[in-house]
Each structure stands twice: as C-alpha cells, then as structure tokens.
Scaffold this motif. Sequence first.
Motif, PDB file in Angstrom:
ATOM      1  N   TRP A  48      56.418  30.993  14.231  1.00 45.91           N
ATOM      2  CA  TRP A  48      55.379  29.971  14.383  1.00 45.91           C
ATOM      3  C   TRP A  48      54.861  29.574  13.011  1.00 45.91           C
ATOM      4  O   TRP A  48      54.524  30.443  12.193  1.00 45.91           O
ATOM      5  N   LEU A  49      54.813  28.268  12.773  1.00 42.24           N
ATOM      6  CA  LEU A  49      54.402  27.741  11.477  1.00 42.24           C
ATOM      7  C   LEU A  49      53.082  26.990  11.592  1.00 42.24           C
ATOM      8  O   LEU A  49      52.819  26.319  12.601  1.00 42.24           O
ATOM      9  N   ASP A  50      52.280  27.106  10.561  1.00 45.44           N
ATOM     10  CA  ASP A  50      50.994  26.409  10.502  1.00 45.44           C
ATOM     11  C   ASP A  50      51.239  24.998   9.972  1.00 45.44           C
ATOM     12  O   ASP A  50      51.555  24.805   8.797  1.00 45.44           O
ATOM     13  N   VAL A  51      51.100  24.016  10.846  1.00 42.86           N
ATOM     14  CA  VAL A  51      51.304  22.615  10.474  1.00 42.86           C
ATOM     15  C   VAL A  51      50.016  21.854  10.767  1.00 42.86           C
ATOM     16  O   VAL A  51      49.653  21.649  11.934  1.00 42.86           O
ATOM     17  N   LYS A  52      49.307  21.503   9.706  1.00 46.25           N
ATOM     18  CA  LYS A  52      48.050  20.770   9.842  1.00 46.25           C
ATOM     19  C   LYS A  52      47.092  21.478  10.789  1.00 46.25           C
ATOM     20  O   LYS A  52      46.536  20.891  11.722  1.00 46.25           O
ATOM     21  N   ARG A  54      47.666  23.618  13.067  1.00 49.53           N
ATOM     22  CA  ARG A  54      48.178  23.866  14.411  1.00 49.53           C
ATOM     23  C   ARG A  54      49.400  24.767  14.302  1.00 49.53           C
ATOM     24  O   ARG A  54      50.228  24.608  13.405  1.00 49.53           O
ATOM     25  N   TRP A  55      49.492  25.729  15.228  1.00 46.90           N
ATOM     26  CA  TRP A  55      50.649  26.615  15.244  1.00 46.90           C
ATOM     27  C   TRP A  55      51.762  25.979  16.067  1.00 46.90           C
ATOM     28  O   TRP A  55      51.602  25.742  17.260  1.00 46.90           O
ATOM     29  N   VAL A  56      52.882  25.699  15.395  1.00 47.50           N
ATOM     30  CA  VAL A  56      54.007  25.042  16.067  1.00 47.50           C
ATOM     31  C   VAL A  56      55.234  25.950  15.986  1.00 47.50           C
ATOM     32  O   VAL A  56      55.446  26.651  14.992  1.00 47.50           O
ATOM     33  N   GLN A  80      54.679  36.415  16.549  1.00 46.43           N
ATOM     34  CA  GLN A  80      54.266  36.490  17.951  1.00 46.43           C
ATOM     35  C   GLN A  80      52.905  35.824  18.094  1.00 46.43           C
ATOM     36  O   GLN A  80      52.064  35.914  17.200  1.00 46.43           O
ATOM     37  N   VAL A  81      52.707  35.140  19.206  1.00 45.47           N
ATOM     38  CA  VAL A  81      51.400  34.556  19.504  1.00 45.47           C
ATOM     39  C   VAL A  81      50.916  35.053  20.859  1.00 45.47           C
ATOM     40  O   VAL A  81      51.704  35.471  21.707  1.00 45.47           O
ATOM     41  N   ASP A  90      43.660  29.130  26.466  1.00 44.39           N
ATOM     42  CA  ASP A  90      42.987  29.606  25.250  1.00 44.39           C
ATOM     43  C   ASP A  90      43.722  29.202  23.988  1.00 44.39           C
ATOM     44  O   ASP A  90      43.399  29.647  22.887  1.00 44.39           O
ATOM     45  N   GLY A  91      44.739  28.336  24.112  1.00 46.59           N
ATOM     46  CA  GLY A  91      45.440  27.815  22.944  1.00 46.59           C
ATOM     47  C   GLY A  91      46.470  28.776  22.394  1.00 46.59           C
ATOM     48  O   GLY A  91      46.913  29.709  23.066  1.00 46.59           O
ATOM     49  N   VAL A  92      46.849  28.540  21.145  1.00 49.40           N
ATOM     50  CA  VAL A  92      47.842  29.374  20.470  1.00 49.40           C
ATOM     51  C   VAL A  92      47.152  30.130  19.343  1.00 49.40           C
ATOM     52  O   VAL A  92      46.522  29.527  18.473  1.00 49.40           O
ATOM     53  N   TRP A  93      47.243  31.451  19.361  1.00 47.18           N
ATOM     54  CA  TRP A  93      46.649  32.254  18.300  1.00 47.18           C
ATOM     55  C   TRP A  93      47.611  33.371  17.901  1.00 47.18           C
ATOM     56  O   TRP A  93      48.266  33.985  18.745  1.00 47.18           O
TER      57      TRP A  93
END
Length: 396
Positions: A48-52, A54-56, A80-81, A90-93
């Motif tokens: 998972w990459l941090d793009v602006k 957001r975890w994508v 892992q998220v 609850d989104g992606v964390w």
Amino acid sequence: MRGTREKAEVAKQSLLRAIKGDLGSLAPEWERAFVAAPRHRFLPSLIWLDVKDRWVPCVREKEPGRWLEAAYANSPVVTQVNDGRPPGADGVWPSSSASAPSIVFRMLEMLDIHDGMRLLEIGTGSGWNAGLLAARLGGDRVTSVEVDRALAERARDVLAENGHGPLVVFADGAEGYSGRAPYDRIVSTCSVRRVPYAWVEQSRPGTVVLTPWDNPWFCYGLLRLVVAEDGTASGRFAPHSAFMLMRGQRSDIRLFRDLVRDEHRPDESFTGLSPWKVTTSDRSARFGVGLWLGDVWHAWDEDPEENGAEARLWLATTDASSGSWAAVDWDGKQKDRFRVRQYGPRRLWDETEAAYQRWRAAGDPGPERFGLTVTRDGQVPWIDRPPTGIGRATLV
C-alpha cells in the motif's frame, strides 16, 4: 527476467548507498546481511502506497516497476492494512509495515550484536528484519514472535524459501517467548507505551533491550535499555523515528462516546500558555511533556461549534474510567490568554502546564537526555541519570 534482475540489483545498490549516507557508514557484517536477505524477497505482492494522503494498493504483477521502486526506496512500505481485514466503513489504515531501511540498520547497529548471541525479535511482520538477523547470527540463534497468525505463517514460509531458518512463533510479543530464554538481545519492531516486564525476565544481566517508543501525546523515539543483576532495566532514548503501536497496547477512546457528557459542569479558568507550544512546537517539547504525562492524549478541533472559540485543544486519558478531560479554547484574537475547562478527578491541563514548565526548567532537553527505568512494578522516566531509589509512587 534478466532485465528484472538487473533492475533489482541497481535498486539494491542505490538503497545501500542511501543507508550508508544516512548512517555515515555500515558495518561489514550488516552489509553482508543486506546482500544475503534482499528486501524485495520479503515483501508481499500487495503493498500500500501513500498517494496524496490516501492509501492505495500496488500489486507487483500489475505494476512491477512501481512495486520494485517502493521495495528499494529508503522508506517504510505498508504491507498490511486494517489488521488484514478488507477495508470498510472505517477506511484504510496501516496495521503492518516494513520499516524504512535506514532505521532498520540503525537499530541493528544499536543492538551491538556479537557472534554466538541469542536474540528475541518482537514483531516478525514481513520477515525482513528476522532474515537480516538470521543472516548475521544464524537462524538457530534467532526467535521472532508475531501476534498476527497470517503474518507469522507468511513470514515463516518466506524465510524458509530464502534459506533463513529463525524460529517464528505465533504469540503475543508482550509475553516474550520463554521457550528459548534467556536472551542476550531483545529487539521490538513495534512501539510500546509500557515495556513488558517479561522481556526483562527473559534476559540475562547485560542484555540490551531495544524498542521504538510510543506515547499517547507523541509517538517518537527509540529506547535502549540494559538489564541489571537486580532484575531492573534502565536506559536512554534516542531521537529517531515512529513505529506502529503494539496491538495489545492500543486504546480506543472517543471523546463524545466515552468521556464528555452534556451534564458535565467543568471548572473554568484561563491560561497564558499557548496550547500550540505543547502540541505543535519542537519535538523535544512534545516528547518531554508526553513522557511526563504518561497516559494523556490530545486532539485538535479546528472548528468547534461554540461561539467565541476558533480552535480547541481537547485532552483526555487513555483510560476512560478516569472520567477526566480538559479543553483549551482560542478565541481567534488573544495570543496569551486562553480559556480552560477541566472536568474529573485529574486536572489534565494543569498537569500539562506543569510538565511543560518542568521541561523548560531542565533546559529544554531533547529525547537523548531522557531515560526510563523498568521494574517489576512499573516504569519511571528520568532526566540525565536514573534515580537512586524507585518507590511505587513514582512509577507510571
């Protein structure tokens, strides 16, 4: 295939240069371990990459170039998220990651490892750190504990596939692993708010225990303890990095669900201490204040629904049963007068002011002047030198 191998080799050499640049140098034994346990072999296909902000997702088979670039960047990689569950309401964390390579090797060198030592790792994760340790000491000398069954099973398989044979145990790392104790070194790849005493119990006198540090106020720093003959451990902090918190020490406290009630009648006063000085000023202030406060966390409300308040700092404890909270309001105009409301048996803003003044009186110390002593009964922070006697009243 040949092109892929060549790209991976170029990326590896680039990362190695970056690590040496950050650390100043790298011991030959760790450079050999870096070569023997290539980072990309331990990362899952899905990262998972941090793009602006957001975890994508990034899948190796779909984006091999992007995946390889992330694998050999001198940055952490989220592996892992959501504790392995599909993202939901609850989104992606992030819940597990491969740490930034520079901090990985900084920690390995801080351990001061020698041939023949027995080492316990807390938090196997991707298995890369365990692979480096096994390459240095031999797999029979390394035990790694992982609280997530899926991560433990995957790491065990990947380590075996790459010729590294540490013992990977599915268990709660807070309990250590008594089956191979005592250890000469213990290293945690997750941060802690309380050092589990089991780690001290499973150590020989002279054992180094190294762990990232977390505090509800400010997650930052590394703690390096040395175990003494009397069953205590003491050591200093170093000002480096932030890691994910040990799962068993997480807290889920929400202000308006667990603490603040309409019927509460808080005490009101005013303060001249800007709330920004203890929350968004330099890291040293936040570290010192947080260490002394112990279990107090804060959250900013930039749009409070109340006349006369442009911004509000909330304070509460990680234990909802304490029933204590505080709020500090800025009216958008004043720079040295802020309204304070405090409720419950603890006066959390008063405690925060006292911690800040204590930090100033000590000469604005950075994390490296702070230390911690761990006993069977708890732990106590200190500045410059450990206390000569530790009573229960001082333990946090």
